[in-house]
Design an enzyme around this catalytic site. Structure first.
Site, PDB file in Angstrom:
ATOM      1  N   ASP A 154      -0.975 -14.509  29.415  1.00 18.04           N
ATOM      2  CA  ASP A 154       0.420 -14.090  29.279  1.00 18.04           C
ATOM      3  C   ASP A 154       1.233 -14.346  30.557  1.00 18.04           C
ATOM      4  O   ASP A 154       2.293 -14.982  30.503  1.00 18.04           O
ATOM      5  CB  ASP A 154       0.506 -12.605  28.920  1.00 18.04           C
ATOM      6  CG  ASP A 154      -0.274 -12.285  27.651  1.00 18.04           C
ATOM      7  OD1 ASP A 154      -0.549 -13.231  26.895  1.00 18.04           O
ATOM      8  OD2 ASP A 154      -0.611 -11.113  27.440  1.00 18.04           O
ATOM      9  N   SER A 155       0.726 -13.866  31.688  1.00 21.81           N
ATOM     10  CA  SER A 155       1.529 -14.053  32.903  1.00 21.81           C
ATOM     11  C   SER A 155       1.605 -15.531  33.271  1.00 21.81           C
ATOM     12  O   SER A 155       2.614 -16.002  33.785  1.00 21.81           O
ATOM     13  CB  SER A 155       0.979 -13.218  34.066  1.00 21.81           C
ATOM     14  OG  SER A 155      -0.332 -13.596  34.384  1.00 21.81           O
ATOM     15  N   SER A 156       0.542 -16.291  32.967  1.00 27.33           N
ATOM     16  CA  SER A 156       0.564 -17.722  33.303  1.00 27.33           C
ATOM     17  C   SER A 156       1.617 -18.463  32.476  1.00 27.33           C
ATOM     18  O   SER A 156       2.376 -19.277  33.003  1.00 27.33           O
ATOM     19  CB  SER A 156      -0.807 -18.364  33.054  1.00 27.33           C
ATOM     20  OG  SER A 156      -1.799 -17.651  33.725  1.00 27.33           O
TER      21      SER A 156
ATOM     22  N   HIS B 219      -3.690  -5.267   0.195  1.00 30.44           N
ATOM     23  CA  HIS B 219      -3.192  -5.697   1.508  1.00 30.44           C
ATOM     24  C   HIS B 219      -3.153  -7.226   1.599  1.00 30.44           C
ATOM     25  O   HIS B 219      -4.159  -7.843   1.944  1.00 30.44           O
ATOM     26  CB  HIS B 219      -4.096  -5.137   2.623  1.00 30.44           C
ATOM     27  CG  HIS B 219      -3.884  -3.688   2.841  1.00 30.44           C
ATOM     28  ND1 HIS B 219      -2.977  -3.184   3.747  1.00 30.44           N
ATOM     29  CD2 HIS B 219      -4.453  -2.616   2.239  1.00 30.44           C
ATOM     30  CE1 HIS B 219      -2.990  -1.871   3.705  1.00 30.44           C
ATOM     31  NE2 HIS B 219      -3.882  -1.496   2.799  1.00 30.44           N
TER      32      HIS B 219
ATOM     33  N   GLY C 289      -4.417 -14.329  33.672  1.00 24.63           N
ATOM     34  CA  GLY C 289      -4.483 -14.254  32.211  1.00 24.63           C
ATOM     35  C   GLY C 289      -3.453 -15.170  31.554  1.00 24.63           C
ATOM     36  O   GLY C 289      -2.577 -15.718  32.223  1.00 24.63           O
TER      37      GLY C 289
ATOM     38  N   GLU D   8      -1.958  -9.003   3.836  1.00 22.39           N
ATOM     39  CA  GLU D   8      -2.037  -9.481   5.214  1.00 22.39           C
ATOM     40  C   GLU D   8      -3.470  -9.676   5.689  1.00 22.39           C
ATOM     41  O   GLU D   8      -3.688 -10.338   6.691  1.00 22.39           O
ATOM     42  CB  GLU D   8      -1.296  -8.515   6.155  1.00 22.39           C
ATOM     43  CG  GLU D   8      -1.927  -7.140   6.363  1.00 22.39           C
ATOM     44  CD  GLU D   8      -1.632  -6.133   5.255  1.00 22.39           C
ATOM     45  OE1 GLU D   8      -1.266  -6.553   4.143  1.00 22.39           O
ATOM     46  OE2 GLU D   8      -1.805  -4.916   5.490  1.00 22.39           O
TER      47      GLU D   8
ATOM     48  N   CYS E 110       0.839  -1.209   0.000  1.00 25.21           N
ATOM     49  CA  CYS E 110       0.000   0.000   0.000  1.00 25.21           C
ATOM     50  C   CYS E 110       0.874   1.259   0.000  1.00 25.21           C
ATOM     51  O   CYS E 110       1.569   1.519  -0.968  1.00 25.21           O
ATOM     52  CB  CYS E 110      -0.977  -0.056   1.178  1.00 25.21           C
ATOM     53  SG  CYS E 110      -2.293   1.147   0.984  1.00 25.21           S
TER      54      CYS E 110
END
Ligand code: XMP
Length: 535
Positions: A224-226, A166, A222, A168, A78
């Site tokens: 991520d932290s897990s 695009h 959550g 993607e 683009c």
């Protein structure tokens, strides 16, 4: 590790380009347009993203490509395509009307390596206000569409391409093939970026980096932290201490259930029930940003107090993921909501920061979680805001309101988990998070719960009461709104089109079982202009 560099010119879809490249088992970094790492020997190719600007805007992001062109294969998408065309002597002009939507490619050179395997009228997705009206000398046109003359071009004999569509986005049906042709065939990716290789290398690096040091990590329940905790646990075992704070605004039974999950995973975890403190500090507060600030600061206090008991800790680990760190080119510079609740922790604590997931997108974090053998219900949990139900109770917060909301929320979420829709396996793979196990039915279809089909759901407690009737009695009770959205990254979201029979059942169940609620509404706003949370 080989890598593709994606130079970000401020497009909304830049992160999506990154995720598509990672799906090709290839590492990539997204960097601001003017921060190309000229001395990095691992770079194998460059992608220039789109932009909200026109190339001739005074503020348009411009970059000197002279040290990139000729050294690496380049793909401009683009604005990236328009910028290269403009830079090397072509012409870019306003398109008259914004070209937006599906289009079909018509070929000038179908056997071009970037388009290997493409169909005759391959569908692509256009979204641009300017268009290339002449390409530079020595460049050749590869494809056009009905409205776009130079839909794709190449610098003749050089690995430099521009596409005005695009690749993607999902609606460019062969977009992933284009990116594969570029990343794998043209740039020569060995495709060795995988969850398994990530776990192996990261565990080894963490062992090396942390040695016998003690590490503290704040768990939120959550994904991520897990995942960060389980990864660290694999590397350093009992030298990791996790702290899980209950601020009183978690979902029903969440503190107890998640603590149990963590213990089953072998984590060394301290659960702190600080709900009383938070309820006291939040008393009478109605302003959303103040609620956030109070919870953020209170969280730091409680966490600090616990962490100080681990006197020999040297590191603070966090589940920061790549999208949290990408230095995004925020064109407006305006803060809509302050999301980062734990910012400021390491400075206050004099600990070094350890962020083992800092290179991963969310879907990659989930893959890593599976690789580490974590249970599916932890891996596929919907995102949940740090301040929890506090930003879903409009107006002031009381323990009673939290109880009402927890009960309603529990019915909604459990209902979403229980309601399954059968669909062909191909469709299920598109709907489910990458790598999810498939639950086959007897007729070979796959059963997918509503919960797994959406990005996030929750209930909002409204600050209004309305009149109802139950039996012969007049009631005057609260209204709640259900919110369920589909999204890929929470930057934009659409309201989920939930089946009517499901909504009817949930509404009945909430009104019949949650004391204090006599009306249920469904939020049908998309983001933008609404946001996912109401506060
Ligand atoms: P919005 O409401 O801005 O939310 O559309 C986008 C995503 O971010 C989550 N969210 C938060 N997460 N602290 C968080 O950790 C917060 O204060 C916060 N506010 C919103 C929201 O749940 C959604 O996934």
């Amino acid at each position: 590790m080989q890598k593709i560099i994606i130079l970000d010119f401020g497009s909304q879809t830049t992160q999506l380009i990154g995720r598509r490249v990672r799906e090709l088992d290839t590492f990539c970094e997204i960097l601001p347009y003017n921060k190309f790492p000229h001395n990095d020997p691992e770079v194998i190719g460059v992608i220039l993203s789109g932009s909200p600007f026109s190339v001739y805007d005074k503020e348009a992001f411009k970059v000197d490509l002279s040290e990139i062109r000729g050294r690496y294969p380049i793909l401009g998408i683009c604005y990236g395509a328009q910028f290269m065309s403009y830079t090397y002597g072509g012409k870019v002009e306003p398109a008259g009307t914004r070209e937006y939507g599906r289009a079909n490619l018509q070929w000038m050179e179908k056997d071009n390596p970037l388009f290997k395997g493409f169909d005759d009228n391959s569908q692509v997705w256009m979204s641009h206000g300017d268009t290339i009206t002449a390409i530079p000398q020595g460049f050749k046109k590869i494809a056009s569409t009905e409205k776009v003359n130079f839909a794709a071009y190449q610098a003749d004999g050089e690995p430099l391409w521009g596409v005005q569509f695009h690749p993607e986005v999902f609606h460019s049906t062969q977009g992933s093939l284009l990116l594969k042709n570029f990343v794998v065939d043209i740039c020569g990716s060995r495709q060795d970026w995988s969850a398994a290789s990530f776990v192996d290398t990261t565990v080894a690096e963490l062992k090396q980096q942390l040695g016998d040091d003690r590490v503290i990590l704040g768990l939120s329940g959550g994904v991520d932290s897990s995942v960060a905790a389980v990864l660290l646990n694999r590397a350093i075992g009992k030298n990791l201490t996790c702290i899980f704070v209950d601020h009183g605004m978690l979902r029903k039974n969440e503190f107890k259930n998640v603590l149990h999950d963590y213990e089953c995973l072998g984590l060394n975890v301290i659960g702190v029930d600080a709900s009383e403190k938070f309820f006291k500090e939040l008393e009478g507060v109605t302003e959303p940003e103040r609620k956030r600030k109070i919870i953020g600061a209170g969280f730091i206090d409680v966490f600090n107090e616990e962490a100080q008991k681990i006197t020999d800790a040297k590191w603070l680990a966090q589940g920061t993921i790549y999208p949290d760190r990408i230095e995004s080119l925020n064109i407006t510079g305006k803060v809509i909501k302050s999301h980062h609740n734990v910012g400021g922790l390491p400075e206050k604590m004099h600990l070094q920061l350890c962020e083992p997931l800092k290179w991963l997108f969310k879907d990659e974090v989930r893959r890593v979680g599976r690789q580490l053998g974590m249970p599916e219900h932890l891996i596929t949990r919907h995102p949940f805001p740090g301040p929890g139900l506090a930003v879903r109770i409009l107006g002031d917060i009381t323990p009673e309101k939290v109880r009402v909301l927890q009960d309603a929320d529990d019915i909604f979420i459990q209902g979403l988990r229980d309601y399954k829709v059968n669909m062909p396996a191909e469709q299920a793979k598109k709907v489910l998070a990458a790598g999810s196990p498939l639950e086959y039915t007897d007729n070979g279809e796959v059963a997918v719960s509503l919960y797994d089909q959406i990005w996030q759901a929750g209930v909002i407690l409204l600050p209004v009461k309305s009149v109802g009737v139950m039996g012969d009695e007049r009631t005057y009770e609260r209204a709640v709104a259900l919110r369920a959205v589909t999204s890929t990254d929470a930057m934009t979201a659409d309201w989920a089109h939930l089946p009517y029979d499901f909504m009817a059942k949930v509404s009945n169940d909430i009104i019949n079982h949650v004391k204090g609620v006599n009306r249920v509404c469904y939020d049908i706003s998309s983001k933008p202009p609404a946001t996912i949370e109401w506060e």
